[in-house]
Design a protein around this motif. Sequence first.
Motif, PDB file in Angstrom:
ATOM      1  N   ARG A 107       0.823  -1.204   0.000  1.00  0.00           N
ATOM      2  CA  ARG A 107       0.000   0.000   0.000  1.00  0.00           C
ATOM      3  C   ARG A 107       0.866   1.267   0.000  1.00  0.00           C
ATOM      4  N   GLY A 108       0.583   2.148  -0.937  1.00  0.00           N
ATOM      5  CA  GLY A 108       1.267   3.436  -0.974  1.00  0.00           C
ATOM      6  C   GLY A 108       2.584   3.426  -1.730  1.00  0.00           C
ATOM      7  N   LYS A 109       3.003   2.251  -2.224  1.00  0.00           N
ATOM      8  CA  LYS A 109       4.311   2.181  -2.874  1.00  0.00           C
ATOM      9  C   LYS A 109       4.263   2.444  -4.377  1.00  0.00           C
ATOM     10  N   ALA A 110       3.078   2.407  -4.946  1.00  0.00           N
ATOM     11  CA  ALA A 110       2.990   2.599  -6.400  1.00  0.00           C
ATOM     12  C   ALA A 110       3.550   3.946  -6.845  1.00  0.00           C
ATOM     13  N   PRO A 111       3.161   5.047  -6.182  1.00  0.00           N
ATOM     14  CA  PRO A 111       3.727   6.333  -6.612  1.00  0.00           C
ATOM     15  C   PRO A 111       5.239   6.387  -6.432  1.00  0.00           C
ATOM     16  N   VAL A 112       5.738   5.704  -5.403  1.00  0.00           N
ATOM     17  CA  VAL A 112       7.188   5.693  -5.166  1.00  0.00           C
ATOM     18  C   VAL A 112       7.894   5.006  -6.337  1.00  0.00           C
ATOM     19  N   PHE A 113       7.340   3.876  -6.740  1.00  0.00           N
ATOM     20  CA  PHE A 113       7.913   3.127  -7.858  1.00  0.00           C
ATOM     21  C   PHE A 113       7.846   3.959  -9.142  1.00  0.00           C
ATOM     22  N   ALA A 114       6.691   4.571  -9.357  1.00  0.00           N
ATOM     23  CA  ALA A 114       6.524   5.362 -10.586  1.00  0.00           C
ATOM     24  C   ALA A 114       7.521   6.521 -10.624  1.00  0.00           C
ATOM     25  N   GLN A 115       7.682   7.169  -9.485  1.00  0.00           N
ATOM     26  CA  GLN A 115       8.601   8.310  -9.445  1.00  0.00           C
ATOM     27  C   GLN A 115      10.037   7.841  -9.669  1.00  0.00           C
ATOM     28  N   ALA A 116      10.366   6.682  -9.100  1.00  0.00           N
ATOM     29  CA  ALA A 116      11.735   6.166  -9.270  1.00  0.00           C
ATOM     30  C   ALA A 116      12.018   5.875 -10.743  1.00  0.00           C
ATOM     31  N   MET A 117      11.021   5.307 -11.433  1.00  0.00           N
ATOM     32  CA  MET A 117      11.227   5.014 -12.854  1.00  0.00           C
ATOM     33  C   MET A 117      11.308   6.301 -13.678  1.00  0.00           C
ATOM     34  N   HIS A 118      10.482   7.252 -13.292  1.00  0.00           N
ATOM     35  CA  HIS A 118      10.507   8.530 -14.004  1.00  0.00           C
ATOM     36  C   HIS A 118      11.868   9.208 -13.815  1.00  0.00           C
ATOM     37  N   ASP A 119      12.346   9.173 -12.593  1.00  0.00           N
ATOM     38  CA  ASP A 119      13.649   9.794 -12.315  1.00  0.00           C
ATOM     39  C   ASP A 119      14.761   9.057 -13.061  1.00  0.00           C
ATOM     40  N   LEU A 120      14.625   7.734 -13.105  1.00  0.00           N
ATOM     41  CA  LEU A 120      15.651   6.950 -13.810  1.00  0.00           C
ATOM     42  C   LEU A 120      15.724   7.361 -15.286  1.00  0.00           C
ATOM     43  N   ILE A 121      14.568   7.489 -15.906  1.00  0.00           N
ATOM     44  CA  ILE A 121      14.558   7.843 -17.321  1.00  0.00           C
ATOM     45  C   ILE A 121      15.073   9.264 -17.521  1.00  0.00           C
ATOM     46  N   ASP A 122      14.661  10.165 -16.634  1.00  0.00           N
ATOM     47  CA  ASP A 122      15.190  11.540 -16.717  1.00  0.00           C
ATOM     48  C   ASP A 122      16.706  11.531 -16.606  1.00  0.00           C
ATOM     49  N   ASP A 123      17.197  10.715 -15.712  1.00  0.00           N
ATOM     50  CA  ASP A 123      18.640  10.618 -15.503  1.00  0.00           C
ATOM     51  C   ASP A 123      19.323  10.098 -16.769  1.00  0.00           C
ATOM     52  N   LEU A 124      18.713   9.068 -17.354  1.00  0.00           N
ATOM     53  CA  LEU A 124      19.325   8.490 -18.565  1.00  0.00           C
ATOM     54  C   LEU A 124      19.243   9.457 -19.746  1.00  0.00           C
ATOM     55  N   LYS A 125      18.152  10.226 -19.798  1.00  0.00           N
ATOM     56  CA  LYS A 125      18.039  11.205 -20.886  1.00  0.00           C
ATOM     57  C   LYS A 125      19.194  12.199 -20.832  1.00  0.00           C
ATOM     58  N   ALA A 126      19.582  12.526 -19.612  1.00  0.00           N
ATOM     59  CA  ALA A 126      20.676  13.483 -19.470  1.00  0.00           C
ATOM     60  C   ALA A 126      22.022  12.812 -19.656  1.00  0.00           C
ATOM     61  N   ALA A 127      22.146  11.586 -19.160  1.00  0.00           N
ATOM     62  CA  ALA A 127      23.471  10.962 -19.118  1.00  0.00           C
ATOM     63  C   ALA A 127      23.858  10.288 -20.433  1.00  0.00           C
ATOM     64  N   LEU A 128      22.929   9.614 -21.063  1.00  0.00           N
ATOM     65  CA  LEU A 128      23.302   8.797 -22.224  1.00  0.00           C
ATOM     66  C   LEU A 128      23.861   9.605 -23.394  1.00  0.00           C
ATOM     67  N   PRO A 129      23.262  10.741 -23.754  1.00  0.00           N
ATOM     68  CA  PRO A 129      23.857  11.487 -24.873  1.00  0.00           C
ATOM     69  C   PRO A 129      25.319  11.840 -24.599  1.00  0.00           C
ATOM     70  N   GLY A 130      25.616  12.190 -23.356  1.00  0.00           N
ATOM     71  CA  GLY A 130      26.993  12.527 -23.020  1.00  0.00           C
ATOM     72  C   GLY A 130      27.914  11.334 -23.175  1.00  0.00           C
ATOM     73  N   VAL A 131      27.409  10.185 -22.764  1.00  0.00           N
ATOM     74  CA  VAL A 131      28.231   8.975 -22.880  1.00  0.00           C
ATOM     75  C   VAL A 131      28.542   8.692 -24.343  1.00  0.00           C
TER      76      VAL A 131
END
Lengths: 790, 270
Positions: A107-131
């Motif tokens: 209970r209550g963990k779905a938004p946490v998971f969703a935010q973690a995935m969203h942050d992960l993708i945001d992170d990769l959007k920034a990091a991968l082009p540089g790599v």
Amino acid sequence: MPTAPLTPERLYRKADLSALDFATTAELEHTDRLAGQDRARDALRLGTRIGAPGFNIFAVGSSGARIQRSIKSLLEVAAAERPAASDWVYVNNFAAPHRPTAIRLPRGKAPVFAQAMHDLIDDLKAALPGVFESEAYQTRHGAIDEAIRAKGDTAFSALRDKALARNILILRTPNGFALAPAKDGEVVPPEAFNTWPEEQRKAVETAIHDLEHDLEQTLRGMPRLDKERREAVRALDQETARAAVGQSMEEARATLADLPMVLGHLDAMREDLVQNVHLFIAQPQPPGSGQEETPAPQIAGTPFDRYEVNVFVTPNGQDGVIDESNPTLANLTGRIDHLPIQGALVTNFRLIRAGSLHKANGGTIMLDARNLLTEPLSWPALKRALLRREVRIEDASKIMGFSSILSLEPDPIPLDIKVVLYGDRQLYYLLAEADPDFSQYFKILADFDDDTDRSVDAEAMFARSIAGIATREALPPLDRDAVARVVEFAARATEDANKLTLATETIRDLLVESAYYATDAKRDVIARADVDKAIDEQIRRASRIRERSAETILRDIALIDTAGACVGQINGLSVMSLGGFAFGRPTRITCRVHPGAGRILDIEREVKTGGPSHSKGVLILSGFLAGRYSKDTPISVAASLVFEQSYGGVDGDSASSTELYALLSALSETPLRQDLAVTGSVNQHGMVQAIGGVNDKIEGYFEICKARGLTGTQGVMIPASNVQHLMLRAEVVDACAAGRFAIYPIETIDQGIELLTGLPSTEINAKVEARLKEFAKARRLQDDDEKGTH
Amino acid sequence: MPHHRRLVLGIHHGATSGDLMRHAVEMAHLLGIGIFGVFVEDEALIGVASFPFAREFRLHSHEWHALDTDSVETEFRHAASTAKRLLDTVTQGLGVRSEFQVRRGNPSGVVAALLCSSDIVVLAEPKLGSSGLTQSFLRAWQTACGSDASVLLLPPKRMRPRGSVVALLGGERGVRTAAHIAGLAGETLVLLGSAEQLAGVTVDLPVDRVRGRVLSDLTERALRFALPEGGERLLVLDRDGLSPEREAAVLRVAAARGTPVLLVGPGVAG
């Protein structure tokens, strides 16, 4: 001893609020609970505590009782005892995108998971082009290009040199390549070539022919080289991406370490990220290129959606009990939305919407049975869900065969739910009769009483529920007298001085109207006068038919005497009920007798305007006559009974005592008082029995008498057993107190006939007996004459 | 300010991609100059087509087909028409003035004859492909480098739409041209050169828009190390005083990084 009229205090039971000390309802503790529902409450408690399949609840009550509020209060208490339900998310199924994957989370963990995935993708959007722009990557990429280019150049150089050695040049054509004769590194023009000796020309042609094969082989090898390069670059990209994604992914995994159920998804996601790393490094097309990305709705518009999480079900402040007021198939089992994009309807796992079954999963869902049954497909869908113990999103258009569009097939969600249907009793019995599966799914009946016993405690509880309604509806508080009047109204609504209605809707309506009159009178608190006004106005609004009915009597169109005496004629009382409003009206009943074979002719029955209950009442009269006056010989009377000027049909046996009085009057040739009206059924022993609608009947006759002028002798005879039901209008009570009207409780026919004739019953009985003997004698003579004739 | 007036794009049959044309027009747009597209019908090929034994190997079908003059000329007309339409579309999209001509002759020779010192001639480095068979790029490159025009060499890889402009110190014209482009593009100018060169250079840009990086020796390794980590959108160097070996090293690094290179020609006024 003549029967005495009832004293005023027996005509109306006043409220007793002595259990509560309050001036206005603002001081009272509110409650949504009503007294006297122990049976239903116990059933609900049992149903909510049994987890076995099928122990769902069907709560029944009268249509105005608004039992869902009471049910919800009870269910919320039960919900608090249950463990917290799970969250659910849908994520992309990378192996089969048309079958999104459902994941259960605490209970209550779905938004946490969703935010973690969203942050992960945001992170990769920034990091991968540089790599991918890093020196290390570019160097390796350049090395691949160079290696492949070198291979190509080697092949091309060899072919070019070979051609040049034979004086042949390779030319680019619009569609490919051609070979041409050359001299000194330049193409030989046709006019020059044609001057060459034939032998030389043939040699050139032969050389060209030979080289064509080499050219073809070399060019056929080009795609292979290109493919080799692509594969090498792809392998490099994936290797680079794996390393870059891995780091971010490990960080995400660490964040979600307490959610082991998502780790499988993360593994699949990592592989998909590696395979589709180009999504992160593709550069936007410049303006004017004609290849700009078309702006699309944000929700389904980016390639990164595949990595997002659809938070399907998560707490939203609700308490584990969902009341679905509009149980369409989609609202119940969820739906898959589509978005129009460039003329096509598209969808993805993020557009899967939860239904109320999903939202209530792990808890309780309340459904209005009538609403559920009138929605196409919803009832079967609910049964399927309960049978399979899972919710599968169903598309109505597909079920109906209107559509065969390919869409998503999301994982079904396991269902652990308590379903509470509520509705009126008739619906429950109809379902139980018509649907053989019904009892399989709804094993618990919670039967809510329509009314409750009236006691000091019950009235106190009722007062608190009045306070609750006033608060909920944002009404002014009621003062103590107003509450008492509402309580008394609740008793009158049950047609029983010792009961209180549980029809909350009726009470709510009265309070809302009373509040209106209070506000109109510039009062901050609802007073008794406001409640009285509301009740009077409710009656007045519905009184058109009643007034027309009274008018026909007062204008002597419908003949009703309210004074004098008459043989074989009496005032009966009936109740008309139209659109929820009931009122009483007097009806003249007459009887004629003559010698006959003992048959009492029920004219209403003969012309088919009488119902079976009425016919039964008339037949009982024969039993009474035979039992009392002619135990040893057949009765030789023929009587006809009729409700005069009645054209709409008669049913019920509440006039059977009245008809008996008319019959006895006709037989004894004794006039009956016309200033009295009579109601009550009778049994074969002459006992007067209770009837319904006693208050309306009394008030109906009172209205006529009042209009003609109360004489002080007028009144109504009612069964003594109906005295407990009396909750008469103040006007009637006041008239009785002043001796201008009277209510007589009657237990037997003898008691009643004395009041109606002013004679002892023994005298009447003797006259009846004598008359019957006369009839018997006349009958015998007639029979003898007929035999002599023959 | 350098006096580039037009950008010349030599178009040969089947050799001009949309990407090349778009990047050329973008550069023209950036510099505020027009573009001149010239489609050259290869005269030699028309002659070859008249040989009875002439055949072409078609790349899309991997089959041999007979060549004839009419069909070659028809193909030329179609290719020229397509190229013009493409150029018009791209230039209109960006509001760049353009001119388009069709000429017949030796492709390198025709383009060379058109060039003057205020031109930038655009060349696209071929991807892995068959240009090595005909050495058409080599010829075009040699022709361009032999002219007074500047040369814009586009890499075979996808180019960055944003990024700093890098100038290799060595000639004043190159630095000025780079500064001019950086100013127009709103990008940072990165100057690469020896410490002495960096100390002596002045550019007409705000200080915060100029970076200097020491490049002690112009080798591939050193250049890779000195170039901006995030990538650059253009590399500018002065053709004067640059040895062929060093020029080749620069071009290899730029090709690997997907960076266009502008070689500022000897005839550009300072």
